[in-house]
Design a protein around this motif. Sequence first.
Motif, PDB file in Angstrom:
ATOM      1  N   PRO A 181      30.761 -28.048  85.135  1.00 32.41           N
ATOM      2  CA  PRO A 181      31.452 -29.115  85.178  1.00 32.41           C
ATOM      3  C   PRO A 181      33.245 -29.131  85.215  1.00 32.41           C
ATOM      4  CG  PRO A 181      31.011 -29.785  84.033  1.00 32.41           C
ATOM      5  CD  PRO A 181      30.202 -28.002  83.794  1.00 32.41           C
ATOM      6  N   ALA A 182      33.883 -29.986  86.384  1.00 31.32           N
ATOM      7  CA  ALA A 182      35.226 -30.612  86.270  1.00 31.32           C
ATOM      8  C   ALA A 182      35.218 -31.152  84.859  1.00 31.32           C
ATOM      9  CB  ALA A 182      35.788 -30.964  87.540  1.00 31.32           C
ATOM     10  N   VAL A 183      34.452 -31.578  84.609  1.00 33.03           N
ATOM     11  CA  VAL A 183      34.693 -33.266  83.769  1.00 33.03           C
ATOM     12  C   VAL A 183      33.853 -33.011  82.706  1.00 33.03           C
ATOM     13  CG1 VAL A 183      35.296 -35.509  83.027  1.00 33.03           C
ATOM     14  CG2 VAL A 183      35.591 -34.206  85.521  1.00 33.03           C
ATOM     15  N   VAL A 184      33.965 -32.997  81.154  1.00 34.48           N
ATOM     16  CA  VAL A 184      32.544 -33.162  80.360  1.00 34.48           C
ATOM     17  C   VAL A 184      33.426 -34.965  79.813  1.00 34.48           C
ATOM     18  CG1 VAL A 184      31.520 -31.936  78.197  1.00 34.48           C
ATOM     19  CG2 VAL A 184      32.837 -30.569  80.224  1.00 34.48           C
ATOM     20  N   LEU A 185      32.392 -35.308  79.665  1.00 37.90           N
ATOM     21  CA  LEU A 185      32.427 -36.262  78.900  1.00 37.90           C
ATOM     22  C   LEU A 185      31.543 -37.042  77.793  1.00 37.90           C
ATOM     23  CD1 LEU A 185      32.442 -38.650  81.957  1.00 37.90           C
ATOM     24  CD2 LEU A 185      34.416 -38.157  80.860  1.00 37.90           C
ATOM     25  N   ALA A 186      31.524 -36.827  76.405  1.00 40.80           N
ATOM     26  CA  ALA A 186      30.463 -36.659  75.198  1.00 40.80           C
ATOM     27  C   ALA A 186      31.024 -38.126  74.321  1.00 40.80           C
ATOM     28  CB  ALA A 186      31.280 -35.367  74.588  1.00 40.80           C
ATOM     29  N   ASP A 187      29.756 -38.291  74.156  1.00 41.14           N
ATOM     30  CA  ASP A 187      29.895 -39.693  73.488  1.00 41.14           C
ATOM     31  C   ASP A 187      29.488 -39.228  72.002  1.00 41.14           C
ATOM     32  OD1 ASP A 187      30.173 -42.388  72.787  1.00 41.14           O
ATOM     33  OD2 ASP A 187      27.831 -43.224  73.639  1.00 41.14           O
ATOM     34  N   GLU A 188      30.490 -39.403  71.123  1.00 39.04           N
ATOM     35  CA  GLU A 188      30.335 -38.938  69.676  1.00 39.04           C
ATOM     36  C   GLU A 188      29.723 -38.560  69.620  1.00 39.04           C
ATOM     37  OE1 GLU A 188      29.722 -42.289  66.469  1.00 39.04           O
ATOM     38  OE2 GLU A 188      30.259 -43.509  68.302  1.00 39.04           O
ATOM     39  N   PRO A 189      29.273 -36.710  70.015  1.00 38.13           N
ATOM     40  CA  PRO A 189      28.678 -35.714  70.551  1.00 38.13           C
ATOM     41  C   PRO A 189      28.783 -35.163  68.578  1.00 38.13           C
ATOM     42  CG  PRO A 189      30.803 -35.445  70.859  1.00 38.13           C
ATOM     43  CD  PRO A 189      31.151 -36.630  70.634  1.00 38.13           C
ATOM     44  N   THR A 190      29.124 -35.374  67.430  1.00 38.44           N
ATOM     45  CA  THR A 190      29.013 -35.060  66.158  1.00 38.44           C
ATOM     46  C   THR A 190      28.328 -36.202  65.388  1.00 38.44           C
ATOM     47  OG1 THR A 190      31.457 -35.202  66.035  1.00 38.44           O
ATOM     48  CG2 THR A 190      30.943 -33.107  66.744  1.00 38.44           C
ATOM     49  N   ALA A 191      28.340 -37.030  66.201  1.00 38.48           N
ATOM     50  CA  ALA A 191      28.176 -38.122  64.882  1.00 38.48           C
ATOM     51  C   ALA A 191      26.733 -37.798  63.849  1.00 38.48           C
ATOM     52  CB  ALA A 191      28.237 -39.363  65.816  1.00 38.48           C
ATOM     53  N   SER A 192      26.120 -37.522  64.756  1.00 40.28           N
ATOM     54  CA  SER A 192      24.696 -36.909  63.999  1.00 40.28           C
ATOM     55  C   SER A 192      24.410 -35.732  63.628  1.00 40.28           C
ATOM     56  CB  SER A 192      23.041 -37.058  64.988  1.00 40.28           C
ATOM     57  OG  SER A 192      23.198 -36.814  65.838  1.00 40.28           O
ATOM     58  N   LEU A 193      25.687 -35.232  63.160  1.00 40.74           N
ATOM     59  CA  LEU A 193      25.659 -33.500  63.247  1.00 40.74           C
ATOM     60  C   LEU A 193      26.661 -33.537  61.765  1.00 40.74           C
ATOM     61  CD1 LEU A 193      25.993 -31.603  66.213  1.00 40.74           C
ATOM     62  CD2 LEU A 193      24.193 -32.711  65.156  1.00 40.74           C
ATOM     63  N   ASP A 194      26.379 -32.584  60.388  1.00 42.12           N
ATOM     64  CA  ASP A 194      27.112 -32.676  59.635  1.00 42.12           C
ATOM     65  C   ASP A 194      28.539 -31.560  60.111  1.00 42.12           C
ATOM     66  OD1 ASP A 194      26.839 -29.231  60.444  1.00 42.12           O
ATOM     67  OD2 ASP A 194      24.822 -29.650  59.170  1.00 42.12           O
ATOM     68  N   TRP A 195      28.361 -31.236  58.723  1.00 45.55           N
ATOM     69  CA  TRP A 195      30.938 -30.854  59.640  1.00 45.55           C
ATOM     70  C   TRP A 195      30.721 -29.535  60.012  1.00 45.55           C
ATOM     71  CZ3 TRP A 195      35.183 -32.195  60.792  1.00 45.55           C
ATOM     72  CH2 TRP A 195      36.271 -31.210  60.880  1.00 45.55           C
ATOM     73  N   ASP A 196      29.796 -27.874  59.347  1.00 46.80           N
ATOM     74  CA  ASP A 196      29.879 -27.370  60.356  1.00 46.80           C
ATOM     75  C   ASP A 196      29.190 -27.144  61.655  1.00 46.80           C
ATOM     76  OD1 ASP A 196      30.935 -26.162  58.615  1.00 46.80           O
ATOM     77  OD2 ASP A 196      28.566 -25.434  57.377  1.00 46.80           O
ATOM     78  N   ASN A 197      28.524 -27.898  61.940  1.00 45.63           N
ATOM     79  CA  ASN A 197      27.725 -28.312  63.291  1.00 45.63           C
ATOM     80  C   ASN A 197      28.443 -29.261  64.422  1.00 45.63           C
ATOM     81  OD1 ASN A 197      24.647 -26.776  63.388  1.00 45.63           O
ATOM     82  ND2 ASN A 197      24.509 -27.883  61.922  1.00 45.63           N
ATOM     83  N   GLY A 198      28.954 -29.821  63.042  1.00 43.99           N
ATOM     84  CA  GLY A 198      29.852 -30.734  64.571  1.00 43.99           C
ATOM     85  C   GLY A 198      31.181 -30.117  64.844  1.00 43.99           C
ATOM     86  N   ALA A 199      31.536 -29.019  63.932  1.00 42.73           N
ATOM     87  CA  ALA A 199      32.436 -27.932  64.221  1.00 42.73           C
ATOM     88  C   ALA A 199      32.235 -26.818  65.675  1.00 42.73           C
ATOM     89  CB  ALA A 199      33.485 -27.053  63.079  1.00 42.73           C
ATOM     90  N   ILE A 200      30.830 -26.640  65.675  1.00 40.90           N
ATOM     91  CA  ILE A 200      30.216 -25.805  66.870  1.00 40.90           C
ATOM     92  C   ILE A 200      30.574 -26.258  67.734  1.00 40.90           C
ATOM     93  CG2 ILE A 200      28.687 -24.087  67.143  1.00 40.90           C
ATOM     94  CD1 ILE A 200      27.732 -23.820  64.649  1.00 40.90           C
ATOM     95  N   VAL A 201      30.307 -27.280  67.965  1.00 45.30           N
ATOM     96  CA  VAL A 201      29.903 -28.199  68.915  1.00 45.30           C
ATOM     97  C   VAL A 201      31.457 -27.914  70.205  1.00 45.30           C
ATOM     98  CG1 VAL A 201      29.922 -30.818  70.254  1.00 45.30           C
ATOM     99  CG2 VAL A 201      27.544 -29.533  68.534  1.00 45.30           C
ATOM    100  N   VAL A 202      32.597 -28.813  68.928  1.00 44.64           N
ATOM    101  CA  VAL A 202      33.804 -29.247  69.288  1.00 44.64           C
ATOM    102  C   VAL A 202      34.316 -27.532  70.027  1.00 44.64           C
ATOM    103  CG1 VAL A 202      35.756 -29.655  68.917  1.00 44.64           C
ATOM    104  CG2 VAL A 202      34.022 -31.225  68.194  1.00 44.64           C
ATOM    105  N   ASP A 203      34.023 -26.253  69.055  1.00 44.33           N
ATOM    106  CA  ASP A 203      34.528 -25.292  69.434  1.00 44.33           C
ATOM    107  C   ASP A 203      34.146 -24.769  71.168  1.00 44.33           C
ATOM    108  OD1 ASP A 203      36.016 -25.018  67.262  1.00 44.33           O
ATOM    109  OD2 ASP A 203      34.223 -23.380  66.248  1.00 44.33           O
ATOM    110  N   LEU A 204      32.441 -25.023  70.893  1.00 44.79           N
ATOM    111  CA  LEU A 204      31.961 -24.940  72.568  1.00 44.79           C
ATOM    112  C   LEU A 204      32.906 -25.781  73.312  1.00 44.79           C
ATOM    113  CD1 LEU A 204      28.569 -24.990  72.041  1.00 44.79           C
ATOM    114  CD2 LEU A 204      29.806 -23.173  73.208  1.00 44.79           C
ATOM    115  N   LEU A 205      33.245 -27.579  73.651  1.00 46.38           N
ATOM    116  CA  LEU A 205      33.486 -27.731  74.367  1.00 46.38           C
ATOM    117  C   LEU A 205      35.385 -27.520  74.465  1.00 46.38           C
ATOM    118  CD1 LEU A 205      32.871 -31.306  73.116  1.00 46.38           C
ATOM    119  CD2 LEU A 205      32.441 -30.697  75.078  1.00 46.38           C
ATOM    120  N   LEU A 206      35.730 -27.397  73.780  1.00 45.85           N
ATOM    121  CA  LEU A 206      37.462 -27.130  73.675  1.00 45.85           C
ATOM    122  C   LEU A 206      37.315 -25.370  74.713  1.00 45.85           C
ATOM    123  CD1 LEU A 206      38.904 -28.329  70.660  1.00 45.85           C
ATOM    124  CD2 LEU A 206      38.818 -28.950  72.599  1.00 45.85           C
ATOM    125  N   ARG A 207      36.342 -24.494  73.670  1.00 42.06           N
ATOM    126  CA  ARG A 207      36.231 -23.052  74.836  1.00 42.06           C
ATOM    127  C   ARG A 207      36.203 -23.612  76.232  1.00 42.06           C
ATOM    128  NH1 ARG A 207      33.048 -18.397  72.520  1.00 42.06           N
ATOM    129  NH2 ARG A 207      32.996 -17.164  73.493  1.00 42.06           N
TER     130      ARG A 207
END
Lengths: 223, 374
Positions: free
Chosen positions: A161-187
């Motif tokens: 998609p041209a736009v990704v909208l994420a609503d607190e995607p890491t809120a229910s995750l621990d730091w490591d899993n949250g970091a993986i999710v953010v890495d993916l989005l930024l990549r």
Amino acid sequence: MNAAIECWSIDHRFEGPTSEQAVLRDVSLTLGNGDTCVLLGPSGSGKTTLLSIMGCLLRPTAGDVLVAGQSLDWRDAAQLARMRRRQIGFIFQHARLLPFLTVSENVALAGENAGTPDVQKRVDALLARLDLSDAAEKRPGELSGGQRQRIAVARALVHAPAVVLADEPTASLDWDNGAIVVDLLLRHAKEAGAAVLTVTHDQRLIPRFQRAYTLDRGRLVNE
Amino acid sequence: MTKIAWRMLAFHPLRLAMTWAGLGFLLFLSQAQLGMLIGWCATCTAIIRHSGADLWVMAKGTCAFDYGGEIPLSTLYKSRSVPGVLRADPMMMTWNFWQSADGRRTSIELVGLDADAVGGPWNILCGAPDATHIDDGVIIDELYLAMLGVTGLGDEAELYGQRAVVRGICSGIRTLTASPFVFTSLSSARKFDTHYSADEITYVMIRCADLQSMEAVRTRLLNELVGVEVLTGTEFEWRTILYWMLETGLGMTVVLTAALGFAVSTLVGSQVLFAVTQENLANYATLSALGFTAWQHLKCIVCQALLLTLGGVLIALGLFQIAAGATARTPVPLEMTLNVQIMLLGLFLITGLAATAMSMRLVLGKKATDVFLG
């Protein structure tokens, strides 16, 4: 070149029991291709409302939204659905995977619906990148919260998609899993040139994004 | 959407199986009641249908085949002389008592036929087809052998003190009353009966030279004959059916049970569809966020309605086949016509679609922004 998504003078009011309540006031925001932003603000400040409007799910009381340069006609439900299908990827706080489909089918569904070519190849590649290939045939109910959220990310990205909208995607995750999710989005933003807007309360994530905005009583403040 | 529709339903396989079973049994209940009704209708009109007569001449006010009144024998001869009548055959229909060798008396419907046995038994299992015209000969249905206290050909009984000998056994000629049909010749019937005089019969069965002129023949017959009614075979069938089904109340009970079964099955089907939709509202909201349209949601719900219906219908059809096979050689057979099956299926689909509309309202009423809620 068109911006990935533009909001112009968005106002939004909800009808309360006795009077109207303004949630967004004159919000203007432009995200170019490859832009990564975080949206901050206290609960009730209008973050989710803004995401809903940008995601073509909620018609604003006033103002315009342009996705990939195209102005939205809020009366045309088919156009809105088409925009969501092809241009927008959603990541919700609670994954919201379809429990009756397998992981692979959940991810493929968004791609198939958007008409993405070689969907299964993309699904396999995304799952491999997320280290979830072994879970491809499992149901979401068999996975941990972190795994489910990573699958939700894969689903949001499968149709490029041209736009990704994420609503607190890491809120229910621990730091490591949250970091993986953010890495993916930024990549994805970097590789596909997509605009990424993430709502978060986690201050530690802010430095990883190019820009940060705060919603304060319905008004957008550039930080 | 078919895959999604199916997966949504099959997510709880036990519930799906129970729903199918419930729908199947309820629909079977409707089918069985209607099948019984159709079977009864076929039973009470079997002789009329199998006679091949185009027109029936009978005493005025005859309410059903089983309750014909006396008409003069001259009616037969006069009918034969009416232009357009190819042939006219007499029939005598009277109630009698069959006294078996052990002294047991059973009420019967005695049918007297002439030499060609028009209107007589059509499915002879053993004995000669013209058995009614051998001395004192009668033909009875295999179903009622035990009831009449006989075991086979050659057994004897008494009808008002007159000897009757079983000279033929037929099959599939049932009765709605507890009184089996016993076929014999006209002369024997008169001998066995105490009400009819020698110059009286019950019916004249007319076959027209040309079906196109049937109405003209009927008019001519009515002009020629006094104190009689002339009905087409179909009209006589319906008069008989309406008498048994409405005037005796027999049919109303069955129709009511069938309607009840049908109503309950559609309600259950609708309720399950509604429940599945309600349970998946959050998933529909997610699908909306992924760009699925209202049309796609509708297709999904229609698919589910069809899948639920199909499963129920298949189970019901299977059960009906078993029940129809089991009752085929009983006095109360289950029968079903293709038209009625199609009508049942159509009604079931219509109510399924009504349930779909309710479910769709539920889905459309759901806010897509709810995907952001926990």
